[in-house]
Design an enzyme around this catalytic site. Structure first.
Site, PDB file in Angstrom:
ATOM      1  CD  GLU A 178      -4.115 -39.691  13.136  1.00 43.32           C
ATOM      2  OE1 GLU A 178      -3.472 -40.310  12.267  1.00 43.32           O
ATOM      3  OE2 GLU A 178      -4.610 -40.231  14.122  1.00 43.32           O
ATOM      4  CE  LYS A 220      -7.251 -41.117  12.113  1.00 47.24           C
ATOM      5  NZ  LYS A 220      -7.038 -42.411  11.491  1.00 47.24           N
TER       6      LYS A 220
END
Ligand code: 13P
Length: 339
Positions: A178, A220
């Site tokens: 992420e 992400k």
């Protein structure tokens, strides 16, 4: 020992065209801020109660394939004494765990941040796996200013994300990578696109250097939007800019891209992921979600810290989960909000 089969099985369970991932992994400090907005007290029992309400929502596994937990939650049980990871499996979903330990400023790169938690990570992953976690998440944070991210900020965060991802795969755990580019600021959408491309390019370069198997990870990212102070772009504009930048930088071997919501309102985030799926029919990856706030805010408000609001809160959560599931098919429209 190779965990190839296990990693593939976890990807097969998580990467579902109809289901997204819930991020319910707020640290005790972050959940305190969320609870404060609705007047709920931040006690361990309230945190347990609130997450129990979310995870036990009837048929939530129709809309969500996985849930990311904070360490405390991984060790808690529901009201019947069932450990949360087991409850999540019983609901047809995969339990995951946030493993970074927060962030601080990066020395030598004024304005940039770095996330902590690599030391001892292999041992922690082994423990989390024993408790049922099959995937993990690490968040790196990139503010945009005239000077940030700096070249050092880009390379240091990419290195840390890649080391984390490699540790996860060695432990039989699928990493969610992420790199969050923040929406704060007055930058243009064009600048956000360029920054996200720099970030994704540097991250995939580092993942390659560390031998991470791209087929067994999930990206992400943030959506490409203008800075918060500038105002909003339309869902079609967000979709077009986001897909253009992803196509330039993210290898086709990655099975699924699960966006964060990053401070977008729940309806805005759903409209944006809907447009991304409408525009992205030829993209090589699944285009999905891993929202925290955009899935939880209406449920938090409906709860307001009062146990008697349990069913209302669950209904509000299920509504967001269902509408986002439709958006993954590009079948959401705003009038569904009032039905
Ligand atoms: P938001 O969807 O609220 O941005 O949270 C996603 C997340 O998991 C941040 O790490």
């Amino acid at each position: 020992m190779s965990y190839f089969r296990e990693l593939q099985a976890t990807i097969d369970d998580l990467a579902d065209p109809h289901r997204g991932i819930l991020a319910a992994d707020e640290s005790s400090g972050t959940i305190a801020k969320r609870f404060e907005t609705v007047g709920a007290e931040n006690t361990e029992d309230n945190r347990r109660w609130y997450r129990d309400m979310l995870f036990s929502a009837p048929e939530v596994g129709k809309y969500l394939s996985g849930i990311i937990l904070f360490e405390e939650t991984l060790n808690q049980t529901d009201t019947h004494g069932t450990p949360f990871p087991e409850l999540i499996v019983n609901q047809g979903m995969v339990p995951g765990i946030k493993v970074d330990l927060g962030k601080g400023s990066l020395p030598g790169a004024s304005g940039d941040m770095i996330s902590y938690g690599l030391d001892g990570l292999a041992d922690r992953l082994a423990t989390y796996r024993e408790r049922g976690a099959r995937f993990a998440k690490w968040r790196s944070v990139y503010p945009i200013t005239d000077h940030n991210p700096t070249p050092l900020g880009l390379s240091a965060n990419a290195e840390v994300l890649a080391r984390y991802a490699a540790e996860c795969q060695a432990a039989g755990i699928v990493p969610i990578v992420e790199p969050e580019v923040l929406i704060d600021g007055n930058h243009s959408m064009m600048r956000a696109a360029r920054v996200n491309e720099h970030v994704w390019h540097s991250v995939f370069h580092a993942l390659h250097q560390h031998g991470v198997t791209l087929e067994h990870m999930i990206l992400k990212p943030s959506m490409v939007t203008p800075g918060k102070a500038i105002g909003k772009a339309s869902p079609d504009e967000v979709a077009e800019a986001t897909l253009n930048s992803l196509l330039r930088t993210v290898p086709a071997a990655v099975p699924s891209i699960n966006f964060l919501s990053g401070g977008q309102t729940p309806t805005e985030a759903t409209a944006n992921i809907n447009a991304i799926n409408q525009h992205g029919t030829r993209a090589p990856w699944l285009l999905s979600i891993s929202f925290a706030r955009a899935l939880q805010e209406p449920a938090l408000e409906a709860w307001g810290g009062k146990p008697e609001n349990h069913d209302r809160a669950q209904a509000a959560f299920l509504k967001r989960a269902r509408l986002n599931s439709l958006a993954l098919q590009g079948e959401y429209s705003e009038d569904m909000e009032n039905r």
